[in-house]
Design a protein around this motif. Sequence first.
Motif, PDB file in Angstrom:
ATOM      1  N   PHE A 294       0.860  -1.200   0.000  1.00 14.03           N
ATOM      2  CA  PHE A 294       0.000   0.000   0.000  1.00 14.03           C
ATOM      3  C   PHE A 294       0.884   1.235   0.000  1.00 14.03           C
ATOM      4  CE2 PHE A 294      -2.320   3.387   2.119  1.00 14.03           C
ATOM      5  CZ  PHE A 294      -3.641   3.242   1.710  1.00 14.03           C
ATOM      6  N   VAL A 295       0.578   2.167  -0.879  1.00 14.64           N
ATOM      7  CA  VAL A 295       1.252   3.470  -0.893  1.00 14.64           C
ATOM      8  C   VAL A 295       0.165   4.540  -0.931  1.00 14.64           C
ATOM      9  CG1 VAL A 295       2.893   5.001  -2.033  1.00 14.64           C
ATOM     10  CG2 VAL A 295       3.201   2.515  -2.194  1.00 14.64           C
ATOM     11  N   GLY A 296       0.097   5.345   0.121  1.00  8.31           N
ATOM     12  CA  GLY A 296      -0.908   6.403   0.187  1.00  8.31           C
ATOM     13  C   GLY A 296      -0.274   7.725   0.557  1.00  8.31           C
ATOM     14  N   ALA A 297      -0.858   8.820   0.080  1.00 10.26           N
ATOM     15  CA  ALA A 297      -0.309  10.148   0.354  1.00 10.26           C
ATOM     16  C   ALA A 297      -1.422  11.119   0.719  1.00 10.26           C
ATOM     17  CB  ALA A 297       0.463  10.666  -0.860  1.00 10.26           C
ATOM     18  N   MET A 298      -1.161  11.943   1.720  1.00  7.58           N
ATOM     19  CA  MET A 298      -2.132  12.931   2.199  1.00  7.58           C
ATOM     20  C   MET A 298      -2.021  14.218   1.383  1.00  7.58           C
ATOM     21  SD  MET A 298      -2.483  14.453   6.065  1.00  7.58           S
ATOM     22  CE  MET A 298      -3.431  13.069   6.684  1.00  7.58           C
ATOM     23  N   GLY A 299      -3.127  14.941   1.336  1.00  4.50           N
ATOM     24  CA  GLY A 299      -3.123  16.237   0.671  1.00  4.50           C
ATOM     25  C   GLY A 299      -4.463  16.538   0.047  1.00  4.50           C
ATOM     26  N   SER A 300      -4.666  17.785  -0.284  1.00  2.00           N
ATOM     27  CA  SER A 300      -5.897  18.188  -0.958  1.00  2.00           C
ATOM     28  C   SER A 300      -5.890  17.664  -2.387  1.00  2.00           C
ATOM     29  CB  SER A 300      -6.009  19.710  -0.971  1.00  2.00           C
ATOM     30  OG  SER A 300      -4.977  20.263  -1.792  1.00  2.00           O
ATOM     31  N   ARG A 301      -7.028  17.808  -3.059  1.00  2.79           N
ATOM     32  CA  ARG A 301      -7.075  17.369  -4.454  1.00  2.79           C
ATOM     33  C   ARG A 301      -6.155  18.224  -5.324  1.00  2.79           C
ATOM     34  NH1 ARG A 301     -10.427  13.328  -4.646  1.00  2.79           N
ATOM     35  NH2 ARG A 301     -12.217  13.233  -3.225  1.00  2.79           N
ATOM     36  N   ARG A 302      -6.025  19.510  -4.975  1.00  3.56           N
ATOM     37  CA  ARG A 302      -5.089  20.362  -5.702  1.00  3.56           C
ATOM     38  C   ARG A 302      -3.652  19.886  -5.477  1.00  3.56           C
ATOM     39  NH1 ARG A 302      -5.420  26.725  -4.765  1.00  3.56           N
ATOM     40  NH2 ARG A 302      -7.403  26.312  -5.811  1.00  3.56           N
ATOM     41  N   THR A 303      -3.329  19.543  -4.232  1.00  2.00           N
ATOM     42  CA  THR A 303      -1.999  19.011  -3.926  1.00  2.00           C
ATOM     43  C   THR A 303      -1.755  17.714  -4.679  1.00  2.00           C
ATOM     44  OG1 THR A 303      -1.986  20.007  -1.724  1.00  2.00           O
ATOM     45  CG2 THR A 303      -0.512  18.141  -2.079  1.00  2.00           C
ATOM     46  N   HIS A 304      -2.791  16.873  -4.734  1.00  4.49           N
ATOM     47  CA  HIS A 304      -2.676  15.603  -5.442  1.00  4.49           C
ATOM     48  C   HIS A 304      -2.354  15.818  -6.920  1.00  4.49           C
ATOM     49  CE1 HIS A 304      -3.718  11.636  -7.007  1.00  4.49           C
ATOM     50  NE2 HIS A 304      -4.592  12.225  -7.811  1.00  4.49           N
TER      51      HIS A 304
END
Length: 393
Positions: A294-304
């Motif tokens: 699993f690889v997940g990253a936090m952030g807003s949709r703009r950050t994504h």
Amino acid sequence: MLDLAEELDRWIEAGREFAVATVVAVGGSAPRAPGAALAVDEAGTVIGSVSGGCVEGAVYDLCLEALRTGESVLERFGYNDEDAFAVGLTCGGTIEVLVTPVSVRAPARPVIAAAVTAAAQGRPAALARVVRGPAELLGRALLVRHDGPHEGALGGHPELDRTAAAEARALLEAGRTGTVEISADGSRCPGGLTLLVESNVPPPRMIVFGAVDFASALARAGKFLGYHVTVCDARPVFATRARFPDADEVVVDWPHRYLRRTGTDTRTVLCVLTHDTKFDVPLLKLALRMPVAFVGAMGSRRTHEDRNRRLRAEGVSERELGRLRSPIGLDLGARTPEETALSIAAEIVAARRGGTGVPLTGSRTPIHHDLRTAGATGNNPSIAELLDSHESA
């Protein structure tokens, strides 16, 4: 059985006799997976569970009977449509349970003792037992460690133990518990014997990058789920043991540099909470090419979107980007660090078990998913595909 290792190790050390009931096969919406166990000692003390309560009373009686007769027995439990009050699984599934007496003089006791001691001490080991076959072989056990020869014997053909040990070692290396069908002469043709192989391996790793307040809550959730949790951040003022008391390790290092040098496997979970491009981009470029779960990253949709653009510029392929779970977590409407940690943990469980994340109320999705197909759907390629593509790159 190995899920009860610490208590069974104490029972064996005290010389107590007991019988252990182990789930060896499941069908439909069964509540426990193969390897789940319940044990009853000579005084009637019970530990563990095979069904979450549905058939525990009947299995308890089978254990007492096995202690009295000294014989192993394989029993099947399922829902009885004609008699809703009969012993069975009200969830509608089926389970098969092997009940094995472990008396002081039982032939399998030394092997079982060695297996539970290894598991209790956190050392890798696999216990293989005959769960279907000739009555005289039922319950026979063989122990395989990470290295070295096997211990114990299943009896019968001389090649049987060698084949069983090889199959058990393969499951141990994969960190899996499951059944194997082989022939009584030791060939790998199915139809003669069924072995249950229980693997005990160190807990899977959860590595949380970013020493933020969300990371503290996620470390607690990760420990609750049974992970060995590491928090990593390049900033020593934030990455402290005082801020992350629930983590097993707190590491001060650049995230991508630490990930490159630390040990990971196909069960490892990587949670990137930094949402800072100078940390995220080199870290995710490496992580998305590794055979982890699993690889997940936090952030807003703009950050994504911005992060994905930067990763593409660094040469990360669309296939590799398809592995990234971002923004990380399920849609729970989470606000607090604890709620956010629950959201992330829920997505990790869904990915691990093949869940959809939708409410069970009103849905027709299975409550218990087939573990053999978990993670095999969606945009995420298999580990084997990732390794093939990485080697050919």
